[in-house]
Design a protein around this motif. Structure first.
Motif, short mmCIF file in Angstrom:
data_model
loop_
_atom_site.label_atom_id
_atom_site.label_comp_id
_atom_site.label_asym_id
_atom_site.label_seq_id
_atom_site.Cartn_x
_atom_site.Cartn_y
_atom_site.Cartn_z
N ARG A 1 0.82 -1.21 0.00
CA ARG A 1 0.00 0.00 0.00
C ARG A 1 0.85 1.27 0.00
NH1 ARG A 1 -3.89 0.66 4.50
NH2 ARG A 1 -4.76 2.17 3.03
N ALA A 2 2.11 1.14 -0.38
CA ALA A 2 2.98 2.31 -0.34
C ALA A 2 2.41 3.46 -1.16
CB ALA A 2 4.37 1.93 -0.86
N ARG A 3 1.85 3.15 -2.34
CA ARG A 3 1.28 4.21 -3.18
C ARG A 3 0.08 4.85 -2.51
NH1 ARG A 3 -2.61 4.82 -7.14
NH2 ARG A 3 -2.05 6.17 -8.90
N ASP A 4 -0.83 4.01 -1.94
CA ASP A 4 -2.01 4.55 -1.26
C ASP A 4 -1.61 5.43 -0.08
OD1 ASP A 4 -3.54 3.12 -3.03
OD2 ASP A 4 -3.89 1.45 -1.66
N ILE A 5 -0.63 4.98 0.69
CA ILE A 5 -0.20 5.76 1.86
C ILE A 5 0.41 7.07 1.42
CG2 ILE A 5 1.43 5.77 3.79
CD1 ILE A 5 0.97 2.76 4.04
N ALA A 6 1.19 7.03 0.31
CA ALA A 6 1.80 8.27 -0.19
C ALA A 6 0.73 9.27 -0.62
CB ALA A 6 2.73 7.95 -1.36
N ILE A 7 -0.33 8.77 -1.27
CA ILE A 7 -1.42 9.67 -1.69
C ILE A 7 -2.12 10.26 -0.48
CG2 ILE A 7 -3.67 9.73 -2.83
CD1 ILE A 7 -2.58 7.66 -4.81
N LEU A 8 -2.36 9.42 0.55
CA LEU A 8 -3.00 9.92 1.77
C LEU A 8 -2.15 11.00 2.44
CD1 LEU A 8 -4.34 6.55 3.28
CD2 LEU A 8 -5.72 8.42 2.34
N LYS A 9 -0.85 10.80 2.44
CA LYS A 9 0.04 11.80 3.03
C LYS A 9 0.03 13.08 2.20
CE LYS A 9 3.99 10.18 4.68
NZ LYS A 9 5.22 9.38 4.74
N THR A 10 -0.12 12.92 0.87
CA THR A 10 -0.15 14.09 -0.01
C THR A 10 -1.37 14.96 0.26
OG1 THR A 10 1.02 12.86 -1.73
CG2 THR A 10 -0.16 14.84 -2.42
N VAL A 11 -2.50 14.30 0.56
CA VAL A 11 -3.73 15.06 0.79
C VAL A 11 -3.89 15.49 2.25
CG1 VAL A 11 -4.90 13.96 -1.14
CG2 VAL A 11 -5.10 12.96 1.16
N GLY A 12 -2.84 15.30 3.06
CA GLY A 12 -2.86 15.90 4.39
C GLY A 12 -2.77 14.97 5.57
N MET A 13 -2.65 13.66 5.38
CA MET A 13 -2.54 12.76 6.53
C MET A 13 -1.16 12.90 7.17
SD MET A 13 -3.14 8.62 6.81
CE MET A 13 -4.92 8.72 6.76
N SER A 14 -1.12 13.10 8.46
CA SER A 14 0.16 13.29 9.17
C SER A 14 0.81 11.94 9.45
CB SER A 14 -0.08 14.03 10.48
OG SER A 14 -0.82 13.20 11.37
N PRO A 15 2.13 11.93 9.73
CA PRO A 15 2.79 10.67 10.09
C PRO A 15 2.13 9.98 11.28
CG PRO A 15 4.43 12.34 9.59
CD PRO A 15 3.10 13.03 9.58
N ARG A 16 1.67 10.76 12.28
CA ARG A 16 1.01 10.15 13.43
C ARG A 16 -0.26 9.45 13.00
NH1 ARG A 16 -0.11 13.64 18.75
NH2 ARG A 16 2.17 13.38 18.82
N GLN A 17 -1.02 10.06 12.08
CA GLN A 17 -2.25 9.43 11.61
C GLN A 17 -1.95 8.16 10.81
OE1 GLN A 17 -3.77 13.00 9.66
NE2 GLN A 17 -5.51 13.05 11.10
#
Length: 790
Positions: A683-699
Motif C-alpha cells: 500500500r505504499a502508493r495509497d499511503i503516499a497519496i493519503l500523506k499528499t492530501v494531508g494525513m500526518s505521520p502520526r495518523q
C-alpha cells in the motif's frame, strides 16, 4: 537452471529485510518446536535413562554392624538372582550442625571414589573427598540445607572435627546424604549413632515390587535375624520421578502444537505476501522466457532459502535452549545432569518446517506460474483495488478518526491475510491466557501439597528416646520411653511467642472395605481444618466418625460423599462416614483423615507423635526450629516446612511454562510485524497519496496500528474462552496422570472477571507491538520517491 539461481540470488539480495524477517520468524518457530519436542522426548522416562547410565542399584540394604560381619555381607553378592553388588560400605546416620546453625540428620557413607560397578555418582561441582576432614554432599542435601563448596558441617555428638564440603554429587538413589573417605566414618560413631553397613544390589528379575521382595528375602535368608536396619528399592524413587515428568507431558504437547501451528500460519502469510508483491516481476519473467516451472522454482527459492537459514539457526538454538530446562528437570528429580540432544527431533523439525513451507507455497506459486504475462504485469502494476460499498461507508460513519476507519477497512479488504494474521495473534494470546492460568493453578497446587503457607513447622516426638538425627520420627527396633511426654511438648510449643496455633496428630493402619491393603488413618486432636488440605467436594470433618479422603480412596473403594463404611483397626470395627474429598498426595494417596476421638475409641492409650505448627506472620521457621530444639535439649525433631515457592519441581514446571509462552508470544509479534511490513509495502502508493492530501505521520501510524489492534481485539475475545478451557482440561489431565486425583474447583477460578476483561486485551497489545515499527517506517517514507517510482 542457471537463470533460476541467478534470479533467486538477485531477489534475495534486493529483499534482504523481507528475507531476514522470514528467517527470524522461522528461527523462532523452529526453535520453539525443537525445544518443546526435546523436552517432550527427554521427559519420557528420564529416571530410566539416568538409572541405566549410572548402573543404579535395584536394592539398597543397610545392616547393623553389631549383627553381621563384612565377610558375611560380601558373600551375599553370590546370592542367586544378584547380578552385581557393591559394598559393604561403612555408614552412620548422625546429626550435624551447619555453618548456618541448622541441625540436620545426615546418612554418611565411607566411599573411596564416586565410580564403581553400581550407583556411579556424577560430580555436579567440586571434587571427591581425598582425606579425613572432607565431605561430599548429595545434590538433594545441598538443596535442602543451602550448603555449598567450602562450607563446614560439624557432628553434633562425638569428637569428630568439622568437615569441609569439597564436592556436590548426584546419585540415582536418594538413600545417602553424604560421603567421606572410609576412615572418617569411625570418628562419627556414637552410642546414639551406631555403625552400620550399606550394600547395593542389582538383581534379575527386578521389574516389580514382588521381584524385589523375593530378591531381598534371598539376600537376607542366611543372615542373622534383626540384622537388616533398612531396605529401599528403586521402584519407589522411580514412581516419584515418573509422576513429575508425567505432569509435564500434557502442556509440552500443547506448546509443541501451538508452535507448529503458529509456524504454519506465519509461513503461509509470508509466502502469500511474497507472491502478491512479485506479480509484476512474474509477468516480466514470463515475458523474457521463464517457463511456469521456472517461475515456481524462483518463488520456492525465495522462500526456502530464508526458511532453511532460519531452521539451521533456530533448531540448534532450540536444542541448546532446552538444556537448562532438562538440567532443571534432572535437578528436580535428583538425577545426574548430562547434555542430551535427540538428533531425530532436529531432523524431524527441519523436515516438517520445510514441508510446511513447500505446501504453503505450492498454491500461490502454482497460480503465479500459470498466470499469463499480461495478467501478471497488470496485477502487479495496477493500484490496489478496494471494494467500495456498504462496509466502507459504514466505517466512514463510525465515531472514530478517519485514519482508524481506514485501517479497519484495510483489514476487511484482505480477508485471507487478515485471517492468517488473526490465527497467529490468536495462538499468542491463547498461550498468554493458558500459561498465566496454569502458573497460578500450579502455585495453588504447590501451596496445598507442601502446605507451607499453613503449616510452617513440623515437630516430631520420637518413639525411642533421644534421636540420632533429623528425619522420619519412627525408628527400627524396640521402642523405649520418649524423652518428652505429650504434655511437655505441648507446653514447649505453646510457650514460644511465635506460635499462632498447632495441632497434635498420630496415625494407625486400618482396613477399609474395597481397598486391598491397609491404609493409614491420620487422627487430629483439636481443630485441624486450617492445615491446608484443599477440598474438592464436601467439607472438612467436624466430629467423631467423620473422615475426609483423597480421590483415590473414593475410586478404589467405589465410594461417594456421605457413604458410611465399617473399617477395622487391629480387628476392632470403626464406623466412618466420608464427608469430604481432599486434594492430598501423601504416600500413595490411600489414606483417611479424621478426629482423634474416632481412633482413640478403637485404640485406647493413643499418644501423638507429631505436631503441626502455624506461626505468626513474620516469624522465621528456621529460627523457631532451633529455639524449640534447644528448649527440648535435642529431645525433639523439629523441621521447618519446605518452601513451596522454591520447590524445585514446581519451579521447573513454571519455568518451562514461562519460557515457552514467551517464545510463542514473540512468534505472534513477529508474525504481525511481517504482515504489517508486507501490507505497508503493498500500500505504499495509497499511503503516499493519503500523506499528499494531508494525513500526518502520526495518523499513518494510527491507521496501520489500528488495523492490527482490531484483529488483536478479536483474537483476545476468542482466545479467552479457549485458553480457560484448555487450562481446565490440561490441569485435570495432569491430576489424573500424576495420581488419579480430581482438582479442587478453587484451583481454576483464580483470576477475577475485571482482570479477565483486561487479559482479553492482550491480543491487541501483541498486535500493536508487532505493528509499531513497520508503521513508523511507513510514516517516515518520503512521498516523492514513492510516487516517482510508480
Amino acid at each position: 537452471m542457471k537463470a533460476v539461481w541467478t534470479k533467486v540470488a538477485a531477489d534475495l539480495g534486493r529483499r534482504r529485510l523481507q528475507g531476514l524477517i522470514i528467517a527470524v520468524v522461522i528461527l523462532l518457530s523452529s526453535g520453539a518446536a525443537t525445544m518443546a519436542l526435546n523436552l517432550l522426548v527427554e521427559s519420557d522416562a528420564p529416571y530410566d535413562h539416568a538409572f541405566a547410565h549410572a548402573s543404579g542399584a535395584h536394592l539398597t540394604l543397610t545392616f547393623a554392624a553389631d549383627q553381621v560381619s563384612e565377610g558375611q555381607l560380601r558373600a551375599t553378592a553370590s546370592t542367586p538372582g544378584v547380578t552385581i553388588a557393591a559394598g559393604p560400605w561403612a555408614e552412620v546416620s548422625a546429626p550435624f550442625t551447619t555453618t548456618f546453625g541448622d541441625r540436620f540428620g545426615v546418612a554418611v557413607v565411607g566411599r573411596a571414589d564416586p565410580g564403581g560397578a553400581v550407583d556411579r555418582l556424577t560430580m555436579e561441582s567440586g571434587r571427591w573427598a581425598r582425606i579425613p576432614g572432607e565431605i561430599v554432599i548429595s545434590q538433594s542435601m545441598a538443596d535442602r540445607t543451602g550448603l555449598g563448596i567450602g562450607d563446614q558441617v560439624t557432628a553434633a555428638q562425638g569428637a569428630a572435627a568439622a568437615l569441609r564440603v569439597v564436592g556436590i554429587a548426584a546419585s540415582i538413589s536418594p538413600v545417602t546424604d553424604a560421603w567421606v573417605v572410609p576412615g572418617q566414618v569411625a570418628a562419627l560413631v556414637t552410642t546414639q549413632s551406631p555403625l552400620s553397613y550399606q550394600m547395593l544390589y542389582r538383581v534379575a528379575p527386578a521389574g516389580s515390587a514382588a521381584d524385589l521382595r523375593a530378591a531381598t528375602q534371598a539376600v537376607t535368608r542366611h543372615l542373622p535375624a534383626g540384622s537388616v536396619v533398612d531396605v529401599s528399592n528403586y521402584l519407589d524413587v522411580k514412581l516419584s520421578a515418573d509422576q513429575l515428568t508425567a505432569v509435564m507431558i500434557p502442556f509440552l504437547l500443547a506448546f509443541s502444537a501451538f508452535a507448529l501451528l503458529a509456524a504454519t500460519l506465519i509461513i503461509a502469510n509470508v509466502i502469500s505476501g511474497v507472491v502478491i508483491a512479485a506479480y509484476r516481476e512474474i509477468g516480466v519473467m514470463k515475458s523474457v522466457g521463464f517457463t511456469p516451472g521456472q517461475v515456481m522454482a524462483v518463488l520456492f527459492g525465495q522462500i526456502l532459502a530464508p526458511v532453511g537459514a532460519g531452521c539451521l539457526i533456530g533448531i540448534p538454538v532450540g536444542t541448546l535452549a532446552s538444556q537448562p530446562f532438562l538440567s532443571d528437570t534432572a535437578h528436580a528429580l535428583g538425577l545426574p545432569v548430562a547434555f542430551s540432544a535427540a538428533i531425530w527431533v532436529d531432523v524431524l523439525v527441519l523436515a516438517g518446517v520445510l514441508a510446511l513451507a513447500l505446501l504453503a507455497a505450492l498454491g500461490p506459486a502454482w497460480r503465479a506460474g500459470h498466470l499469463s504475462a499480461v495478467t501478471a504485469i497488470t496485477r502487479g502494476s495496477a493500484p490496489a483495488a478496494r471494494r467500495e460499498g456498504g462496509i466502507d461507508h459504514a466505517l466512514a460513519r463510525l465515531p472514530v478518526p478517519r485514519s482508524i476507519s481506514l485501517g479497519l477497512g484495510d483489514v476487511l479488504a484482505r480477508p485471507v491475510r487478515s485471517a492468517t494474521t488473526l490465527g497467529a495473534i490468536l495462538i499468542g494470546t491463547t498461550t498468554i491466557v493458558f500459561a498465566l492460568n496454569l502458573h497460578l493453578s500450579l502455585t495453588q497446587v504447590a501451596a496445598h501439597l507442601i502446605r507451607d503457607p499453613y503449616v510452617q513447622v513440623n515437630v516430631y516426638r520420637p518413639k525411642s528416646g533421644p534421636i540420632p538425627g533429623k528425619g522420619a520420627p519412627s525408628q527400627n527396633g524396640p521402642m523405649a520411653a520418649p524423652s518428652l511426654d505429650d504434655r511437655q511438648v505441648m507446653a514447649l510449643i505453646a510457650a514460644d511467642p511465635a506460635t499462632a496455633r498447632f495441632v497434635a496428630e498420630t496415625d494407625a493402619q486400618i482396613t477399609v472395605p474395597g481397598i486391598a491393603e491397609p491404609i493409614p488413618y491420620y487422627a487430629y486432636r483439636s481443630p485441624s481444618s486450617w492445615i491446608g488440605y484443599a477440598l474438592i467436594t464436601g467439607r472438612w470433618f467436624s466430629g467423631p466418625g467423620e473422615v475426609v479422603a483423597p480421590t483415590k480412596v473414593f475410586t478404589q473403594g467405589h465410594l461417594k460423599i456421605g457413604d458410611t463404611v465399617i473399617a477395622r483397626i487391629r480387628g476392632k470395627p470403626m464406623r466412618l462416614r466420608l464427608v469430604g474429598e481432599i486434594f492430598d498426595q501423601t504416600g500413595d494417596d490411600l489414606l483417611v483423615r479424621g478426629s482423634w476421638a474416632t481412633l482413640a475409641a478403637a485404640s485406647p492409650g493413643l499418644q501423638p507423635d507429631e505436631y503441626e505448627v502455624g506461626l505468626k506472620p513474620g516469624a522465621d521457621p528456621r529460627a523457631y526450629s532451633r529455639r524449640l530444639e534447644a528448649a527440648a535439649a535435642n529431645g525433639l525433631d523439629v523441621q521447618p516446612a519446605e518452601s513451596s515457592s522454591t520447590n524445585t519441581s514446581f519451579v521447573l514446571l513454571n519455568t518451562v511454562i514461562a519460557g515457552l509462552a514467551l517464545i510463542l508470544t514473540a512468534i505472534a509479534v513477529a508474525g504481525v510485524f511481517n504482515t504489517v511490513l508486507l501490507s505497508t509495502r503493498e500500500r505504499a502508493r495509497d499511503i503516499a497519496i493519503l500523506k499528499t492530501v494531508g494525513m500526518s505521520p502520526r495518523q499513518v501510524v494510527n491507521m496501520v496500528v489500528a488495523s492490527m489492534a482490531f484483529l488483536g481485539l478479536i483474537a483476545g475475545v476468542i482466545a479467552l474462552p479457549i485458553g480457560l478451557s484448555l487450562h481446565r482440561q490440561i490441569l485435570q489431565f495432569m491430576g489424573q496422570i500424576s495420581s488419579g486425583t480430581n482438582i479442587p474447583p478453587a484451583f481454576f477460578a483464580l483470576i477475577s472477571y475485571p482482570i479477565l476483561a483486561l487479559l482479553s486485551l492482550s491480543g491487541a497489545v501483541v498486535a500493536a507491538l508487532g505493528a509499531w515499527l513497520p508503521a513508523r517506517w511507513a510514516a517516515s517514507t518520503g512521498v516523492a520517491e514513492i510516487l516517482q517510482s510508480e
